[in-house]
Design a protein around this motif. Sequence first.
Motif, mmCIF file in Angstrom:
data_model
loop_
_atom_site.group_PDB
_atom_site.id
_atom_site.type_symbol
_atom_site.label_atom_id
_atom_site.label_comp_id
_atom_site.label_asym_id
_atom_site.label_seq_id
_atom_site.Cartn_x
_atom_site.Cartn_y
_atom_site.Cartn_z
ATOM 1 N N ASP A 17 -31.328 -20.826 14.677
ATOM 2 C CA ASP A 17 -30.740 -21.809 13.465
ATOM 3 C C ASP A 17 -31.488 -23.098 13.503
ATOM 4 O OD1 ASP A 17 -29.665 -22.124 16.238
ATOM 5 O OD2 ASP A 17 -27.583 -22.802 15.582
ATOM 6 N N PRO A 62 -34.319 -16.328 20.066
ATOM 7 C CA PRO A 62 -33.305 -15.789 19.296
ATOM 8 C C PRO A 62 -31.737 -16.196 20.188
ATOM 9 C CG PRO A 62 -34.199 -14.168 21.015
ATOM 10 C CD PRO A 62 -35.255 -15.619 20.920
ATOM 11 N N LEU A 81 -28.554 -19.144 19.102
ATOM 12 C CA LEU A 81 -27.966 -20.009 18.023
ATOM 13 C C LEU A 81 -27.175 -21.349 18.911
ATOM 14 C CD1 LEU A 81 -26.427 -17.313 15.684
ATOM 15 C CD2 LEU A 81 -28.326 -18.987 15.154
ATOM 16 N N TRP A 136 -36.400 -28.455 10.518
ATOM 17 C CA TRP A 136 -36.833 -28.102 9.155
ATOM 18 C C TRP A 136 -36.392 -29.090 8.199
ATOM 19 C CZ3 TRP A 136 -41.030 -25.726 10.092
ATOM 20 C CH2 TRP A 136 -41.135 -24.605 11.000
ATOM 21 N N VAL A 163 -49.005 -19.518 7.015
ATOM 22 C CA VAL A 163 -48.069 -19.286 7.930
ATOM 23 C C VAL A 163 -48.112 -17.694 8.512
ATOM 24 C CG1 VAL A 163 -45.482 -19.464 8.287
ATOM 25 C CG2 VAL A 163 -46.635 -20.864 6.615
ATOM 26 N N ALA A 185 -46.405 -15.054 11.169
ATOM 27 C CA ALA A 185 -45.349 -14.661 12.528
ATOM 28 C C ALA A 185 -45.677 -13.764 13.457
ATOM 29 C CB ALA A 185 -44.030 -14.399 11.710
ATOM 30 N N THR A 186 -45.455 -13.543 14.796
ATOM 31 C CA THR A 186 -45.886 -12.789 15.663
ATOM 32 C C THR A 186 -44.609 -12.827 16.654
ATOM 33 O OG1 THR A 186 -48.213 -13.418 15.548
ATOM 34 C CG2 THR A 186 -47.598 -11.979 17.414
ATOM 35 N N SER A 187 -44.139 -11.750 16.549
ATOM 36 C CA SER A 187 -42.734 -11.547 17.549
ATOM 37 C C SER A 187 -43.605 -10.856 18.991
ATOM 38 C CB SER A 187 -41.704 -10.458 16.929
ATOM 39 O OG SER A 187 -42.360 -9.440 16.233
ATOM 40 N N GLY A 212 -38.629 -11.560 22.973
ATOM 41 C CA GLY A 212 -37.775 -11.918 21.474
ATOM 42 C C GLY A 212 -38.187 -13.157 21.029
ATOM 43 N N THR A 264 -40.306 -15.408 18.496
ATOM 44 C CA THR A 264 -41.234 -15.088 17.671
ATOM 45 C C THR A 264 -42.213 -16.234 17.363
ATOM 46 O OG1 THR A 264 -39.879 -13.469 16.375
ATOM 47 C CG2 THR A 264 -41.560 -14.834 15.086
ATOM 48 N N LEU A 311 -37.076 -19.537 6.428
ATOM 49 C CA LEU A 311 -37.335 -20.104 7.723
ATOM 50 C C LEU A 311 -36.318 -21.250 8.054
ATOM 51 C CD1 LEU A 311 -39.388 -19.665 10.121
ATOM 52 C CD2 LEU A 311 -40.923 -21.120 8.938
ATOM 53 N N ASP A 312 -35.805 -21.987 7.440
ATOM 54 C CA ASP A 312 -34.874 -23.018 7.224
ATOM 55 C C ASP A 312 -33.468 -22.415 7.142
ATOM 56 O OD1 ASP A 312 -35.719 -23.062 4.920
ATOM 57 O OD2 ASP A 312 -35.553 -25.135 4.550
ATOM 58 N N PRO A 315 -40.956 -16.351 5.665
ATOM 59 C CA PRO A 315 -41.629 -17.719 6.016
ATOM 60 C C PRO A 315 -41.840 -18.756 4.765
ATOM 61 C CG PRO A 315 -43.314 -15.914 5.839
ATOM 62 C CD PRO A 315 -42.001 -15.514 5.413
ATOM 63 N N TRP A 351 -26.727 -19.908 9.286
ATOM 64 C CA TRP A 351 -26.302 -19.962 10.725
ATOM 65 C C TRP A 351 -24.979 -21.032 11.067
ATOM 66 C CZ3 TRP A 351 -27.744 -15.569 12.170
ATOM 67 C CH2 TRP A 351 -28.920 -14.972 12.097
ATOM 68 N N GLU A 361 -25.394 -15.101 19.911
ATOM 69 C CA GLU A 361 -26.101 -14.145 20.740
ATOM 70 C C GLU A 361 -25.689 -13.577 21.837
ATOM 71 O OE1 GLU A 361 -26.763 -17.269 20.468
ATOM 72 O OE2 GLU A 361 -27.215 -18.185 22.796
ATOM 73 N N VAL A 392 -30.159 -8.980 20.596
ATOM 74 C CA VAL A 392 -31.073 -9.380 19.398
ATOM 75 C C VAL A 392 -32.543 -9.079 19.539
ATOM 76 C CG1 VAL A 392 -31.701 -11.503 18.167
ATOM 77 C CG2 VAL A 392 -29.634 -11.391 19.679
ATOM 78 N N ALA A 427 -36.573 -8.980 17.424
ATOM 79 C CA ALA A 427 -37.266 -9.600 16.310
ATOM 80 C C ALA A 427 -38.748 -9.010 16.127
ATOM 81 C CB ALA A 427 -37.658 -10.886 16.588
ATOM 82 N N THR A 428 -39.061 -8.441 15.040
ATOM 83 C CA THR A 428 -40.204 -7.800 14.682
ATOM 84 C C THR A 428 -40.586 -8.484 13.485
ATOM 85 O OG1 THR A 428 -38.795 -5.802 15.318
ATOM 86 C CG2 THR A 428 -41.005 -5.335 14.109
ATOM 87 N N SER A 429 -41.856 -8.860 13.756
ATOM 88 C CA SER A 429 -42.487 -9.488 12.565
ATOM 89 C C SER A 429 -43.400 -8.413 11.966
ATOM 90 C CB SER A 429 -43.470 -10.649 13.025
ATOM 91 O OG SER A 429 -44.190 -10.336 14.155
ATOM 92 N N GLY A 448 -45.336 -10.857 6.703
ATOM 93 C CA GLY A 448 -45.139 -12.341 7.158
ATOM 94 C C GLY A 448 -43.644 -12.471 7.638
ATOM 95 N N THR A 501 -40.081 -11.722 9.478
ATOM 96 C CA THR A 501 -39.594 -11.317 10.575
ATOM 97 C C THR A 501 -38.316 -10.686 10.669
ATOM 98 O OG1 THR A 501 -40.967 -12.893 11.634
ATOM 99 C CG2 THR A 501 -39.272 -12.142 13.022
ATOM 100 N N VAL A 517 -35.029 -9.664 12.060
ATOM 101 C CA VAL A 517 -34.079 -9.843 13.312
ATOM 102 C C VAL A 517 -32.792 -8.968 13.223
ATOM 103 C CG1 VAL A 517 -33.012 -11.846 14.481
ATOM 104 C CG2 VAL A 517 -34.932 -12.236 13.232
ATOM 105 N N PHE A 546 -29.349 -7.802 14.957
ATOM 106 C CA PHE A 546 -28.256 -8.112 15.923
ATOM 107 C C PHE A 546 -27.222 -6.982 15.884
ATOM 108 C CE2 PHE A 546 -27.832 -12.820 16.376
ATOM 109 C CZ PHE A 546 -28.978 -13.306 15.360
#
Lengths: 211, 211
Positions: free
Chosen positions: A16, A171, A173, A181, A193, A195-197, A201, A203, B15-16, B171, B181, B188, B193, B195-197, B201, B203, B205, B207
Amino acid sequence: MTTPLLRVHNFAISLDGYGTGEGQSADAHFGHAGDRLHRWMFTTRWWQAGGSGGVDDAFVQRHDPGIGAEIMGAGKWGHPGWHEDPEWKGAWGPNPPFHTPVFVLTHHPRPSIEMEGGTTFHFLDASPADALEAAREAAGGRDVRLGGGPTVIREFLAAGLVDHMHVAVVPILLGRGVRLWDGLEGLEEDYRVEATSAPSGVTHVTFTRKG
Amino acid sequence: MTTPLLRVHNFAISLDGYGTGEGQSADAHFGHAGDRLHRWMFTTRWWQAGGSGGVDDAFVQRHDPGIGAEIMGAGKWGHPGWHEDPEWKGAWGPNPPFHTPVFVLTHHPRPSIEMEGGTTFHFLDASPADALEAAREAAGGRDVRLGGGPTVIREFLAAGLVDHMHVAVVPILLGRGVRLWDGLEGLEEDYRVEATSAPSGVTHVTFTRKG
């Protein structure tokens, strides 16, 4: 010769968007977040022998090489009220992990403090652009790292001064604290930009300024 | 026999953290976000023949199978002011892509509307728990999908009713709109949780409620 860059590394935020929790104090540098934003670092080879050499480590190792100075905010250097404590020398003990000049942005400047291991803290009441100029001069041709916290990074981003930024999204909150941001609508237009997870967990999100 | 679940799929945020932009209207279902939160879907096989069958597609294809009803908020069903338009039948044309009963949560209930293709819109002024009970009854033993928007998902999360949630983090920085959020500190703790990017670009997530 390439122009030295302003780089952000290993800046951790919650899902968040909080870069620090609420209730910062001398005992709780990140407030109620505790160490939860940074645990992913503790399992890397960079932090401890026998740690993982995977993608978390690859990112975290980028913190030091090529850096000649750091800029940080007053909220990173000390908990609220540090300026009333003339003995406060930062949260890192006698040998801080910077080993370069460090410029602390504050409305309460004090004389520079030379620490062990090559770190000298300088105190500036200056705009982001003026602070960067001072840090560039001290960096001797190497890059400058922008160390955080979230408010300072946001100000430098808004001023268009950041060349490279690595944010680690954890990950969890946090629900409260200081958000990274806010007020940065459209930032992605000036950056590539990615992103790499990671298996941890986390990213890793990187912003690379478009050429 | 397993208990039917309440599932969120393909809920896209910036992202924000914004799940919809500012300035929603009949012509701008997501306000100033336009289609930027959903472009990653348009390149999948699910959206178009010849699209990619990679990880974006794997997630997006989970939207329909096993679902017997949807719950959505009034802000998804129509732009602000729809309740003053007795002819409004949702933003999806005569054959909406739900093909099940859909329960619209609103303080302005109206008679149910039967559309083509198996979608019937029902209107409820009810708590999350009561709405879920009505949707479960209509779902005939299948799962219920929680369709958004951000306010409704936040309310169901806060009430502890969501079993599975897939959020796609895009992103971009929208800067304004409705955030997903807010007020969910510690969420969490009740979920696994991951995350998979993706190469796009985005990701993903997820839960998954702890057993």
